[in-house]
Design a protein around this motif. Structure first.
Motif, PDB file in Angstrom:
ATOM      1  N   GLU A 125     -17.417 -16.795   9.210  1.00 31.94           N
ATOM      2  CA  GLU A 125     -17.111 -17.459  10.472  1.00 31.94           C
ATOM      3  C   GLU A 125     -18.131 -17.190  11.569  1.00 31.94           C
ATOM      4  O   GLU A 125     -17.927 -17.579  12.718  1.00 31.94           O
ATOM      5  CB  GLU A 125     -15.716 -17.061  10.946  1.00 31.94           C
ATOM      6  N   LYS A 126     -19.241 -16.498  11.233  1.00 32.77           N
ATOM      7  CA  LYS A 126     -20.289 -16.268  12.218  1.00 32.77           C
ATOM      8  C   LYS A 126     -21.613 -16.091  11.516  1.00 32.77           C
ATOM      9  O   LYS A 126     -21.695 -15.473  10.453  1.00 32.77           O
ATOM     10  CB  LYS A 126     -19.978 -15.030  13.059  1.00 32.77           C
ATOM     11  N   ALA A 127     -22.663 -16.631  12.131  1.00 30.44           N
ATOM     12  CA  ALA A 127     -23.998 -16.500  11.560  1.00 30.44           C
ATOM     13  C   ALA A 127     -24.512 -15.067  11.712  1.00 30.44           C
ATOM     14  O   ALA A 127     -24.136 -14.347  12.640  1.00 30.44           O
ATOM     15  CB  ALA A 127     -24.948 -17.484  12.237  1.00 30.44           C
ATOM     16  N   GLY A 128     -25.394 -14.684  10.788  1.00 29.97           N
ATOM     17  CA  GLY A 128     -25.973 -13.352  10.814  1.00 29.97           C
ATOM     18  C   GLY A 128     -25.866 -12.700   9.443  1.00 29.97           C
ATOM     19  O   GLY A 128     -25.387 -13.305   8.481  1.00 29.97           O
ATOM     20  N   GLU A 129     -26.321 -11.456   9.348  1.00 22.68           N
ATOM     21  CA  GLU A 129     -26.235 -10.741   8.090  1.00 22.68           C
ATOM     22  C   GLU A 129     -24.937  -9.945   8.027  1.00 22.68           C
ATOM     23  O   GLU A 129     -24.614  -9.185   8.941  1.00 22.68           O
ATOM     24  CB  GLU A 129     -27.431  -9.801   7.923  1.00 22.68           C
ATOM     25  N   ILE A 130     -24.197 -10.123   6.933  1.00 22.96           N
ATOM     26  CA  ILE A 130     -22.916  -9.449   6.733  1.00 22.96           C
ATOM     27  C   ILE A 130     -23.055  -8.504   5.544  1.00 22.96           C
ATOM     28  O   ILE A 130     -23.558  -8.889   4.480  1.00 22.96           O
ATOM     29  CB  ILE A 130     -21.795 -10.472   6.475  1.00 22.96           C
ATOM     30  N   THR A 131     -22.626  -7.264   5.735  1.00 24.04           N
ATOM     31  CA  THR A 131     -22.687  -6.270   4.657  1.00 24.04           C
ATOM     32  C   THR A 131     -21.303  -6.067   4.043  1.00 24.04           C
ATOM     33  O   THR A 131     -20.277  -6.199   4.721  1.00 24.04           O
ATOM     34  CB  THR A 131     -23.211  -4.924   5.170  1.00 24.04           C
ATOM     35  N   LEU A 132     -21.303  -5.742   2.767  1.00 22.04           N
ATOM     36  CA  LEU A 132     -20.060  -5.475   2.033  1.00 22.04           C
ATOM     37  C   LEU A 132     -20.166  -4.071   1.427  1.00 22.04           C
ATOM     38  O   LEU A 132     -21.068  -3.796   0.627  1.00 22.04           O
ATOM     39  CB  LEU A 132     -19.854  -6.508   0.929  1.00 22.04           C
ATOM     40  N   THR A 133     -19.248  -3.193   1.813  1.00 23.18           N
ATOM     41  CA  THR A 133     -19.307  -1.792   1.412  1.00 23.18           C
ATOM     42  C   THR A 133     -18.031  -1.380   0.686  1.00 23.18           C
ATOM     43  O   THR A 133     -16.931  -1.577   1.220  1.00 23.18           O
ATOM     44  CB  THR A 133     -19.506  -0.886   2.641  1.00 23.18           C
ATOM     45  N   PRO A 134     -18.120  -0.811  -0.528  1.00 24.88           N
ATOM     46  CA  PRO A 134     -16.915  -0.348  -1.235  1.00 24.88           C
ATOM     47  C   PRO A 134     -16.181   0.718  -0.421  1.00 24.88           C
ATOM     48  O   PRO A 134     -16.802   1.566   0.217  1.00 24.88           O
ATOM     49  CB  PRO A 134     -17.459   0.237  -2.541  1.00 24.88           C
ATOM     50  N   ASP A 135     -14.869   0.667  -0.450  1.00 20.34           N
ATOM     51  CA  ASP A 135     -14.060   1.642   0.279  1.00 20.34           C
ATOM     52  C   ASP A 135     -12.973   2.176  -0.652  1.00 20.34           C
ATOM     53  O   ASP A 135     -13.215   2.404  -1.833  1.00 20.34           O
ATOM     54  CB  ASP A 135     -13.474   0.992   1.538  1.00 20.34           C
ATOM     55  N   ALA A 136     -11.772   2.356  -0.146  1.00 20.57           N
ATOM     56  CA  ALA A 136     -10.684   2.941  -0.936  1.00 20.57           C
ATOM     57  C   ALA A 136     -10.246   1.995  -2.059  1.00 20.57           C
ATOM     58  O   ALA A 136     -10.379   0.775  -1.958  1.00 20.57           O
ATOM     59  CB  ALA A 136      -9.505   3.248  -0.024  1.00 20.57           C
ATOM     60  N   TYR A 137      -9.725   2.604  -3.129  1.00 15.70           N
ATOM     61  CA  TYR A 137      -9.180   1.805  -4.211  1.00 15.70           C
ATOM     62  C   TYR A 137      -8.023   2.546  -4.861  1.00 15.70           C
ATOM     63  O   TYR A 137      -7.818   3.742  -4.649  1.00 15.70           O
ATOM     64  CB  TYR A 137     -10.249   1.443  -5.255  1.00 15.70           C
ATOM     65  N   SER A 138      -7.235   1.796  -5.622  1.00 23.93           N
ATOM     66  CA  SER A 138      -6.054   2.361  -6.280  1.00 23.93           C
ATOM     67  C   SER A 138      -6.015   1.870  -7.715  1.00 23.93           C
ATOM     68  O   SER A 138      -6.409   0.732  -8.009  1.00 23.93           O
ATOM     69  CB  SER A 138      -4.782   1.932  -5.533  1.00 23.93           C
ATOM     70  N   ILE A 139      -5.545   2.731  -8.609  1.00 26.50           N
ATOM     71  CA  ILE A 139      -5.436   2.383 -10.029  1.00 26.50           C
ATOM     72  C   ILE A 139      -3.989   2.521 -10.455  1.00 26.50           C
ATOM     73  O   ILE A 139      -3.405   3.600 -10.375  1.00 26.50           O
ATOM     74  CB  ILE A 139      -6.340   3.279 -10.888  1.00 26.50           C
ATOM     75  N   ASN A 140      -3.403   1.423 -10.876  1.00 28.37           N
ATOM     76  CA  ASN A 140      -2.024   1.422 -11.363  1.00 28.37           C
ATOM     77  C   ASN A 140      -2.024   1.422 -12.880  1.00 28.37           C
ATOM     78  O   ASN A 140      -2.751   0.653 -13.509  1.00 28.37           O
ATOM     79  CB  ASN A 140      -1.269   0.200 -10.841  1.00 28.37           C
ATOM     80  N   VAL A 141      -1.225   2.322 -13.466  1.00 31.33           N
ATOM     81  CA  VAL A 141      -1.030   2.371 -14.917  1.00 31.33           C
ATOM     82  C   VAL A 141       0.440   2.106 -15.187  1.00 31.33           C
ATOM     83  O   VAL A 141       1.310   2.740 -14.588  1.00 31.33           O
ATOM     84  CB  VAL A 141      -1.459   3.735 -15.498  1.00 31.33           C
ATOM     85  N   SER A 142       0.740   1.159 -16.037  1.00 33.48           N
ATOM     86  CA  SER A 142       2.126   0.698 -16.201  1.00 33.48           C
ATOM     87  C   SER A 142       2.944   1.511 -17.197  1.00 33.48           C
ATOM     88  O   SER A 142       4.172   1.423 -17.185  1.00 33.48           O
ATOM     89  CB  SER A 142       2.136  -0.776 -16.627  1.00 33.48           C
ATOM     90  N   LYS A 143       2.299   2.298 -18.075  1.00 31.38           N
ATOM     91  CA  LYS A 143       3.042   3.067 -19.074  1.00 31.38           C
ATOM     92  C   LYS A 143       2.503   4.481 -19.130  1.00 31.38           C
ATOM     93  O   LYS A 143       1.314   4.702 -18.920  1.00 31.38           O
ATOM     94  CB  LYS A 143       2.921   2.408 -20.461  1.00 31.38           C
TER      95      LYS A 143
END
Length: 447
Positions: A125-143
């Motif tokens: 929604e805006k011109a310019g350079e946009i950075t993408l940085t990994p942050d928190a994550y979660s791992i779900n295990v069903s069994k």
């Protein structure tokens, strides 16, 4: 391909970069395991260029998880589902919520964790350079249980991708990038999950209206056991607070009643707790949760008597109140005189796949007397040289309990043995499923 917010693009050549960062992961509360450290390596893929108004797809590939699957349990095919957050920076701020499918090959013990790619969309929604940085994550295990391990960066993380955004007729909104409905500037502390979370008993004070125990009973006896021909001795309802060992709830409260029925020189005990004494630590099938208690003896007698209850007859839902079944056992007096019975350590046993996890909940402070009996010493009764004192759950040798077992011996907290037992039981039951990380820094943490 048309997206809900506009044209979903990968128009310019996609660019990807690997980013490594130190990570702290918190196993689910039910595991009883401490936080562990590891290094996460992520590859972020996004278009190198796009225009204002475009909606682009971003891909998060976990190149290397923070650890191997521990040498405890094999993870079945399609039981692992990751979710996470990318931070948006540069010309715009916000977050992109990432989600992967529940899709993985079988993951044997002591082998690398294999996580499916996560995807998300971002409207520019805006011109310019946009950075993408990994942050928190979660791992779900069903069994064997649905559990979540939440991981957060512990150091500054470098951007994984940069998008050059040029004017293309799209509107601007003051430099905010909309990403999956996430409010500008917000950061997911532990990722998001689409499966149920095993919060394992982290709720405190789950029984509303309960009051702290302690002090003396206002009327210590409900009946007398000698000389009158009386056989039924109803106890008085007393309020008790319990402090549980992780992964149990930190603090629970309940009304407890100890009743007795005389048979010869012994007494059949029935212990009742209030409804909703605790919240379920996980989604549990019928027959998985079983209560027991060490009824503390005082007055003329010393030690404790073990009473046990049957397992749950209906499935239990995570976080929902649990009604414990009545617990029964046999009290054989070891002394003549007036003996008192009070609620003692409550133990919740959770059994899955043939493995048992025990959660002891000790009385906070001292519990009031629920029942007083006129007793006559019986051979092999509760009192003996190993008694640790009035009201303690450490019973002397020779005490009797329901099913022919011995009354508890020693102190309420068996220290290292109980700690090791808790960790071992948890590890066998949930080890791989909770996605624990090495290197191990310590066997067990505090709650």
């Amino acid at each position: 391909m048309l997206g809900g917010a506009g044209m979903l693009l990968a128009a310019s050549p996609a660019q990807a970069a690997d980013v490594s960062y130190a990570t702290e992961c918190i196993p689910p509360p039910i595991s009883g395991l401490p936080p562990v450290q590891g290094t996460t390596q992520v590859q972020v893929t996004a278009p190198a260029e796009a225009k204002v108004g475009d909606t682009v797809e971003v891909v998060w590939k976990t190149v290397q998880a923070a650890s191997k699957n521990p040498d405890m349990i094999d993870l079945e095919k399609d039981t692992v589902k990751p979710t996470g957050t990318l931070k948006v920076g540069g010309a715009a701020t916000g977050t992109v919520q990432m989600e992967g499918p529940r899709q993985n090959p079988p993951i044997p013990k002591n082998s690398a964790m294999v996580l499916p790619e996560m995807k998300g969309t971002l409207k520019l929604e805006k011109a310019g350079e946009i950075t993408l940085t990994p942050d928190a994550y979660s791992i779900n295990v069903s069994k064997p249980l649905s559990t979540d391990t939440k991981c957060t960066p512990k150091a500054a993380v470098q951007p994984g991708a940069t998008i050059k955004v040029t004017e293309g007729g799209g509107s601007t909104t003051g430099g905010t990038t909309t990403a999956g409905g996430t409010t500008s500037g917000s950061t997911a502390a532990g990722g998001t999950t689409s499966g149920s979370t095993a919060s394992g008993g982290s709720t405190s004070g789950s029984t509303s209206g309960s009051t702290a125990s302690g002090g003396s009973a206002s009327g210590s006896a409900s009946g007398s056991g000698g000389g009158s021909g009386q056989t039924d001795f109803p106890g008085k309802e007393v309020a008790v607070r319990f402090t549980c060992t992780s992964p149990g709830p930190a603090d629970i409260g309940s009304k407890v009643t100890v009743n007795a029925k005389k048979s010869g020189g012994s007494y059949a005990l029935t212990v009742k707790t209030a409804k909703g004494v605790m919240d379920s630590p996980a989604d549990l099938p019928a027959g998985a949760l079983k209560p027991s208690m060490d009824v503390a003896l005082g007055g003329s007698d010393k030690g404790s008597v073990k009473v046990t209850g049957p397992a749950n007859t209906e499935p239990l839902k995570l976080g929902k109140p649990v009604d414990l079944a009545d617990m029964t056992g046999t009290y054989k007096p070891g002394a003549s005189g007036k003996s008192t019975l009070s609620p003692g350590t409550l133990t919740i046993d959770v059994t899955l796949g043939g493995q048992k996890l025990s959660i002891p909940c000790k009385v906070k402070g001292s519990a009031a007397v629920s029942l007083e009996l006129d007793t006559t010493a019986q051979e092999g009764g509760a009192t003996g040289s190993a008694a640790s004192g009035s009201g303690a759950s450490g019973a002397a040798a020779g005490g009797t309990a329901s099913g022919g077992g011995l009354a508890a011996t020693g102190a309420e907290d068996t220290g290292t043995l109980r700690a090791l037992g808790l960790v071992a039981g948890t590890a066998i039951l949930l080890g791989g499923a909770v996605f624990t990380f090495t290197p191990w820094r310590r066997l067990r943490g505090t709650r």
